[in-house]
Design a protein around this motif. Structure first.
Motif, PDB file in Angstrom:
ATOM      1  N   LEU A 100      26.359  32.949  35.649  1.00 45.25           N
ATOM      2  CA  LEU A 100      26.134  34.376  35.899  1.00 45.25           C
ATOM      3  C   LEU A 100      27.464  35.112  36.047  1.00 45.25           C
ATOM      4  CD1 LEU A 100      23.281  34.102  38.579  1.00 45.25           C
ATOM      5  CD2 LEU A 100      23.038  34.305  36.100  1.00 45.25           C
ATOM      6  N   GLU A 101      28.557  34.523  35.566  1.00 40.47           N
ATOM      7  CA  GLU A 101      29.886  35.083  35.823  1.00 40.47           C
ATOM      8  C   GLU A 101      30.066  36.454  35.183  1.00 40.47           C
ATOM      9  OE1 GLU A 101      30.413  32.657  32.002  1.00 40.47           O
ATOM     10  OE2 GLU A 101      29.249  32.546  33.862  1.00 40.47           O
ATOM     11  N   ASN A 102      31.015  37.227  35.753  1.00 42.44           N
ATOM     12  CA  ASN A 102      31.428  38.533  35.215  1.00 42.44           C
ATOM     13  C   ASN A 102      30.276  39.522  35.125  1.00 42.44           C
ATOM     14  OD1 ASN A 102      34.052  37.445  34.831  1.00 42.44           O
ATOM     15  ND2 ASN A 102      33.435  36.628  32.847  1.00 42.44           N
ATOM     16  N   ASN A 103      29.530  39.636  36.210  1.00 43.37           N
ATOM     17  CA  ASN A 103      28.485  40.642  36.334  1.00 43.37           C
ATOM     18  C   ASN A 103      28.653  41.325  37.690  1.00 43.37           C
ATOM     19  OD1 ASN A 103      26.655  40.414  33.902  1.00 43.37           O
ATOM     20  ND2 ASN A 103      26.650  38.272  34.559  1.00 43.37           N
ATOM     21  N   THR A 104      27.599  41.996  38.158  1.00 40.75           N
ATOM     22  CA  THR A 104      27.650  42.616  39.480  1.00 40.75           C
ATOM     23  C   THR A 104      26.394  42.225  40.252  1.00 40.75           C
ATOM     24  OG1 THR A 104      28.789  44.491  38.446  1.00 40.75           O
ATOM     25  CG2 THR A 104      28.133  44.773  40.723  1.00 40.75           C
ATOM     26  N   LEU A 124      29.238  31.404  39.451  1.00 37.88           N
ATOM     27  CA  LEU A 124      28.908  32.767  39.902  1.00 37.88           C
ATOM     28  C   LEU A 124      30.163  33.630  39.994  1.00 37.88           C
ATOM     29  CD1 LEU A 124      26.484  31.804  42.823  1.00 37.88           C
ATOM     30  CD2 LEU A 124      25.935  32.159  40.411  1.00 37.88           C
ATOM     31  N   ILE A 125      31.210  33.276  39.270  1.00 39.22           N
ATOM     32  CA  ILE A 125      32.530  33.921  39.365  1.00 39.22           C
ATOM     33  C   ILE A 125      32.459  35.413  39.029  1.00 39.22           C
ATOM     34  CG2 ILE A 125      34.832  33.956  38.297  1.00 39.22           C
ATOM     35  CD1 ILE A 125      34.502  30.941  37.853  1.00 39.22           C
ATOM     36  N   ASN A 126      33.262  36.204  39.762  1.00 39.46           N
ATOM     37  CA  ASN A 126      33.450  37.638  39.483  1.00 39.46           C
ATOM     38  C   ASN A 126      32.145  38.424  39.556  1.00 39.46           C
ATOM     39  OD1 ASN A 126      34.949  39.918  38.960  1.00 39.46           O
ATOM     40  ND2 ASN A 126      34.908  39.647  36.749  1.00 39.46           N
ATOM     41  N   ASN A 127      31.539  38.375  40.755  1.00 36.17           N
ATOM     42  CA  ASN A 127      30.377  39.187  41.060  1.00 36.17           C
ATOM     43  C   ASN A 127      30.600  39.858  42.417  1.00 36.17           C
ATOM     44  OD1 ASN A 127      27.902  38.973  39.121  1.00 36.17           O
ATOM     45  ND2 ASN A 127      28.796  36.916  39.121  1.00 36.17           N
ATOM     46  N   SER A 128      29.531  40.247  43.071  1.00 35.41           N
ATOM     47  CA  SER A 128      29.653  40.868  44.395  1.00 35.41           C
ATOM     48  C   SER A 128      28.763  40.162  45.410  1.00 35.41           C
ATOM     49  CB  SER A 128      29.271  42.356  44.313  1.00 35.41           C
ATOM     50  OG  SER A 128      30.176  43.061  43.495  1.00 35.41           O
ATOM     51  N   SER A 149      34.469  32.056  42.852  1.00 41.01           N
ATOM     52  CA  SER A 149      35.624  32.929  43.046  1.00 41.01           C
ATOM     53  C   SER A 149      35.312  34.383  42.712  1.00 41.01           C
ATOM     54  CB  SER A 149      36.792  32.439  42.191  1.00 41.01           C
ATOM     55  OG  SER A 149      36.405  32.323  40.845  1.00 41.01           O
ATOM     56  N   ARG A 150      36.182  35.267  43.257  1.00 41.86           N
ATOM     57  CA  ARG A 150      36.099  36.719  43.057  1.00 41.86           C
ATOM     58  C   ARG A 150      34.727  37.281  43.405  1.00 41.86           C
ATOM     59  NH1 ARG A 150      39.183  35.253  38.586  1.00 41.86           N
ATOM     60  NH2 ARG A 150      37.558  35.702  37.064  1.00 41.86           N
ATOM     61  N   ASN A 151      34.319  37.030  44.651  1.00 41.11           N
ATOM     62  CA  ASN A 151      33.117  37.633  45.217  1.00 41.11           C
ATOM     63  C   ASN A 151      33.474  38.220  46.576  1.00 41.11           C
ATOM     64  OD1 ASN A 151      30.464  37.201  43.604  1.00 41.11           O
ATOM     65  ND2 ASN A 151      31.563  35.271  43.340  1.00 41.11           N
ATOM     66  N   LYS A 152      32.484  38.444  47.415  1.00 42.61           N
ATOM     67  CA  LYS A 152      32.725  38.990  48.755  1.00 42.61           C
ATOM     68  C   LYS A 152      32.207  38.034  49.817  1.00 42.61           C
ATOM     69  CE  LYS A 152      32.424  43.747  47.037  1.00 42.61           C
ATOM     70  NZ  LYS A 152      31.722  45.070  47.143  1.00 42.61           N
ATOM     71  N   ILE A 170      36.157  23.039  41.903  1.00 38.66           N
ATOM     72  CA  ILE A 170      35.660  24.010  42.880  1.00 38.66           C
ATOM     73  C   ILE A 170      36.615  25.190  42.902  1.00 38.66           C
ATOM     74  CG2 ILE A 170      36.783  22.688  44.750  1.00 38.66           C
ATOM     75  CD1 ILE A 170      34.661  23.897  46.637  1.00 38.66           C
ATOM     76  N   THR A 171      36.096  26.370  42.613  1.00 35.51           N
ATOM     77  CA  THR A 171      36.910  27.588  42.638  1.00 35.51           C
ATOM     78  C   THR A 171      36.273  28.582  43.604  1.00 35.51           C
ATOM     79  OG1 THR A 171      35.756  28.703  40.822  1.00 35.51           O
ATOM     80  CG2 THR A 171      37.534  27.201  40.222  1.00 35.51           C
ATOM     81  N   VAL A 172      37.008  28.919  44.640  1.00 40.52           N
ATOM     82  CA  VAL A 172      36.500  29.859  45.653  1.00 40.52           C
ATOM     83  C   VAL A 172      37.523  30.950  45.934  1.00 40.52           C
ATOM     84  CG1 VAL A 172      34.993  28.159  46.757  1.00 40.52           C
ATOM     85  CG2 VAL A 172      37.365  28.387  47.528  1.00 40.52           C
TER      86      VAL A 172
END
Length: 1010
Positions: A100-104, A124-128, A149-152, A170-172
């Motif tokens: 699901l990467e690169n979505n919102t 799930l990279i680069n979401n919110s 990675s790149r979430n909140k 593992i990328t966080v």
């Protein structure tokens, strides 16, 4: 008969199998529809195709197994999707891959993902996504890739994830994780890559990581880590990437590092506290691509042999203490000739000594950045540097280079930044520089250059900043220079021997911000066209031979902050328009000015302007001690007294009589009185277009501040009414509209000297169907208090533009201004207001350093509405928000008092409440309390102790010891009193905090001391 029975049962089983499969298919079908329902925006219409017209296994982004029609892969990556992930995803029990990467995708990661025991990849990279990582993921024991990675996401990574023994990647990174580097990582012996940069982990590097014998990549940059690197980490010979940039890691690098980690490709430790020498054994790392050791405390000689590193791309050794004073210490450059992929070489801000070897011209033709500035290099700049044709940045500033600047620099057609200043270059400015059409910054200042300014500089059409100051240049200023309309930052020609007049063409530089011609031999009058330079903030023409009157067209320079016309031959009166400009510094000294010194604007404060050396001036503020202006009775004045005044008296009498007649006639008609005209504020008809134009299309150049809900730009709006600040709301951010409404409500009915003044009425502008909202404020030329308390290194380097350290007197005055504003909001408003977000960045300073509270986006009126009273959670900014807010208590006046107390302690100590030192229960309040009152001098901001040092120095020079001692005692008493107020206001219990009346009273008493 038996055969018939078996046949019968076989038929039944065959009929039952499709029914079971159908039931399972239906589960997947319903789960996918539930996922679709959670998506609120689908710009590529991916899930729009998910309908009953085709089997779900053929839906876009869905892959099923070959043997069974069950979903095995859900791939919706990079589709611009907005929404939340449905918990029903846990029903897709055959899922092996989720992408699901690169979505919102927002909201939390559904714990039901833990039901997917077949899952192998979760990306799930680069979401919110927000909240904590669900511990149920530990059930997915087949997982080999986990990308979050790149979430909140926040909190600690669950310890149960240690059961994911098959995890390889593992990328966080780029989240808000805390709690140190997780110890469970040591259990994941299959790990190949760990990426956890840009979090708030803290703590030390655990020794247990040495068990990860398959590890190839490890990244924990920007995580507030401290301590030393465990020696066992260097035993992981498979490591290719080690990245711990921007932490607080200390200690020496082992000498045999390169022998143990011979597979290294990236070694990134910039921005730490490493000491000692750079190991020679790096020479053994033939695969090295990047070696980043900048911004540490490394010393000694660089003797790495780079000759066997064909893939080296970046060498960053800047901002250390490298150097051995040996004649050959720059020879390491010779070994870099074979580094054919080298693009960046940065060794500036060290102590390298010696000559730059000519081999620099044989370096990689791929080189784009070369920085040797701020060392002790001498000799000529090798002409071979002109071979580096892809070079975009060349910096050799602040060395001891001599000789002529090589003409070969003209070969560097891609050059954008050229810094050669603060050296000993001689000869003329090379004409070949005119070939550099992409050049944006050219700084040749503080050299020994001579001759004329070459006309060919006009070819540098991209030039934003040109500095030729502090040389021996002669001749007139070429008119061609003013045809460079691109110049918008600086044109500095000061401290040369330039002659002749200032050309009329100066008016073409409409975007120029800083113009400095001081200390030359220029003559004539200032051209009237100077008024076209509407972006000027600093104009320095001092120490020349200019004459005539100060041109009235300068009244158009609404953005001017610094103006220096001293030591010239200007005559006439001081123009009144100078008092209407937004000046913070004005020097008119040593001219031939006459008449009365104004008392308005900048002339109200004698410390902000100079007029000494003008013997014909009179009046002005008392501190100037000028003679009083005489009122002589000339013939002209007698004519006015005998003729004009009687005529005016007769005319006024006639008008009064006629008005009386008109009044009587209107009274008889008893006409209906006209409706009262509404007050029209300035700029009430500001359009989106005018804002767009004034801010240069909301450019970064005009941007002066940014926050969660808004961006602030400076500009001059038409009609010309001086510099203003425009706050543009980020309406896409949740809460921005609420913040806008709160600020408008708070500011529309309150007026106080120490509150920021709103210029427009608050309104929304519907721009092409989009909701655009902005507020126009008065511009605060001195910026905010944050910038003064914590000036950046860039500001510290530039004393002219950057703020200096605040004096004790200024701090007391600012604190008093803020306290008076809070008292007004709490006690004197018709409806009391709680600000809710007091902090240095919201304290603005006008040209006279008067403090104004701004940003009322979180403000609340008292009494609170029921839903406001029940609001649970933190209101304000971490570190400044009252502790009771974090427990769900309602907002009170005492909450503002707490924030003010923390602000005051920060002004004393120079420490932010969020400083890294405040851990394990220690906070700013406790830090000051431990030193109060006897040990305060150990923790106060260093600038406040200069008075003590000055007193000691004066005593050594023979000054009266008793006088100097008493002077320091007063200062010490003041600091103790300020600390006591700050501590009392920031007490944990709201009932123990000081009220605003007492705060203001005590601060005013302290003002009397300093």
């Amino acid at each position: 008969m038996a055969y018939l029975s078996l046949f019968f049962y076989a038929i039944v089983l065959i009929l039952l199998i499709p029914a079971t499969t159908l039931a399972k298919n239906n589960t997947d079908h319903l789960a996918l529809l539930a996922i679709k329902s959670g998506i609120t925006h689908d710009p590529q219409h991916v899930v729009g195709t998910w309908n009953t017209s085709i089997h779900f296994c053929k839906w876009e982004g869905v892959t099923c197994g070959r043997r069974h029609p069950r979903v095995t892969t859900l791939d919706l990556g990079s589709r611009g999707i907005v929404g939340s992930l449905s918990p029903h995803i846990g029903n897709l029990s055959f899922l092996r891959v989720i992408r699901l990467e690169n979505n919102t995708f927002k909201s939390v990661i559904p714990p039901q993902i833990g039901n997917l025991f077949r899952l192998q990849k979760l990306i799930l990279i680069n979401n919110s996504f927000e909240g904590e990582v669900p511990a149920s993921l530990s059930n997915c024991t087949r997982l080999n890739v986990l990308g979050l990675s790149r979430n909140k996401l926040v909190g600690k990574l669950p310890q149960k994830l240690g059961s994911l023994v098959n995890l390889e990647i593992i990328t966080v990174h780029s989240n808000g994780f805390t709690g140190g580097i997780p110890s469970f990582l040591a259990n994941l012996t299959s790990l190949v890559a760990i990426s956890a940069a840009d979090n708030h982990l803290g703590g030390t590097i655990p020794h247990g990581l040495n068990q990860l014998h398959n590890l190839q990549e490890i990244g924990f940059a920007n995580n507030q880590l401290y301590g030393t690197i465990p020696p066992s980490l260097y035993n992981l010979s498979s490591l290719r990437v080690i990245s711990f940039t921007d932490n607080k890691i200390s200690g020496d690098l082992p000498l045999n590092l390169g022998l143990k980690l011979h597979n290294l490709e990236f070694f990134q430790f910039s921005g730490n506290k490493l000491t000692g020498n750079i190991p020679f054994s790096f020479s053994n790392c033939s695969n090295l691509v990047e070696l980043s050791l900048a911004e540490n405390g490394l010393t000694g000689k660089v003797d790495i042999n780079f000759s066997k590193m064909p893939n080296l791309w970046y060498l960053a050794l800047f901002d250390n203490i490298l150097g051995s004073s040996e004649p050959d210490e720059m020879k390491f450059i010779d070994s870099m000739i074979n580094c054919s992929k080298l693009e960046m070489l940065s060794v500036h801000i060290n102590r390298f000594t010696g000559v730059l070897p000519s081999s620099i011209g044989n370096l990689s033709t791929q080189l784009t950045s070369l920085a040797f500035g701020r060392n002790n290099l001498y000799g000529p700049l090798p002409s071979g540097i002109g071979n580096l044709v892809k070079l975009e940045r060349l910096s050799v500033l602040q060395n001891q280079f001599n000789g002529v600047i090589p003409n070969e620099l003209g070969n560097l057609r891609n050059l954008k930044l050229l810094y050669l200043h603060y050296n000993n270059f001689t000869g003329n400015v090379p004409y070949s520089i005119g070939n550099l059409s992409l050049l944006t910054v050219l700084n040749l200042s503080k050299n020994r250059l001579k001759g004329y300014i070459p006309l060919i500089l006009n070819n540098c059409r991209s030039l934003l900043s040109l500095d030729l100051s502090k040389n021996n240049l002669t001749g007139p200023i070429p008119v061609e220079l003013f045809q460079l309309s691109s110049l918008s930052i600086t044109l500095n020609l000061s401290r040369n021997h330039l002659v002749g007049p200032l050309p009329q063409e100066i008016g073409k530089l409409k975007s120029l911000t800083k113009f400095d011609l001081s200390q030359n031999d220029l003559v004539g009058e200032i051209p009237n066209t100077i008024g076209s330079c509407v972006s000027l903030e600093s104009l320095l023409l001092d120490d020349n031979l200019f004459q005539g009157q100060i041109p009235p067209t300068m009244s158009a320079l609404k953005g001017i902050i610094i103006l220096n016309l001293s030591s010239n031959n200007f005559s006439g009166e001081i123009p009144r328009f100078l008092s209407q400009l937004n000046l913070s510094s004005l020097d008119l000294s040593f001219n031939d000015l006459e008449g009365e010194v104004p008392l308005e604007g900048i002339f109200r404060n004698g410390s902000l302007f100079k007029v000494n050396g003008n013997d014909k001036l009179c009046g002005g503020p008392p501190e100037l001690r000028l003679q009083k202006c005489r009122k002589t009775g000339s013939r002209k004045s007698r004519v006015i007294f005998l003729v004009v005044i009687p005529l005016c008296t007769l005319l006024v009498g006639t008008m009064v009589f006629m008005s009386f007649l008109i009044y009587r006639r209107r009274r008889k008609t008893r006409a209906q009185p006209p409706a009262e005209a509404s007050h029209v504020q300035p700029f009430t008809r500001v359009t989106y277009g005018s804002m767009l134009k004034a801010t240069n299309e909301f450019s970064q150049q005009n941007l002066i501040g940014t926050g969660t809900f808004s961006e602030v730009y400076k500009c001059i709006l038409e009609p010309d009414d001086g510099m203003v600040a425009i706050k543009v709301l980020k309406l896409e951010n949740r809460g921005a509209l609420k913040s806008f409404t709160a600020e408008c409500e708070a500011l529309k009915n309150i007026r106080h000297r120490n509150l920021v003044k709103i210029i427009t009425s608050c309104s929304s502008i519907d721009y092409q169907g989009n909701d655009f909202r902005a507020i126009v404020y008065e511009f605060m030329p001195k910026g905010n208090l944050e910038r003064w308390l914590h000036p950046s290194s860039e500001h510290e380097m530039d004393a002219e533009s950057g703020p200096q350290r605040l004096s004790l007197h200024q701090r007391v005055t600012i604190a008093t201004d803020v306290a008076q504003a809070i008292h007004y909001l709490h006690q004197d408003c018709e409806v009391p207001v709680i600000h809710c977000d007091l902090k240095p960045s919201n304290i603005l300073l006008d040209s006279e350093m008067v403090a104004r509270i701004g940003d009322f986006g979180l403000a609340k009126f008292l009494p609170l509405k029921p839903r406001e009273s029940s609001t649970v959670g933190l209101r304000g900014t971490i570190g400044y928000a009252a502790p009771e807010y974090g427990l769900g208590s309602e907002m009170t006046k005492e909450g503002d008092i707490y924030s003010f107390g923390i602000l005051l302690l920060e002004m004393i100590t120079g420490k932010r409440p969020t400083d890294d030192m405040f851990q394990e229960g220690l906070n700013l309040h406790g830090y000051v309390k431990m030193a109060f009152p006897d040990r305060l001098k150990e923790i106060v901001e260093s600038g406040l102790l200069l008075v003590r040092e000055e007193a000691d120095q004066n005593i050594n020079y023979g000054y009266n010891e008793n006088i100097e001692g008493r002077r320091w005692k007063k200062i010490e008493k003041c600091i103790v009193s300020l600390a006591r107020i700050g501590l009392t206001c920031s007490m944990e219990s709201p009932t123990e905090r000081m009220n605003t009346t007492k705060v203001v009273h005590e601060l005013q008493n302290i003002s009397g001391i300093v």
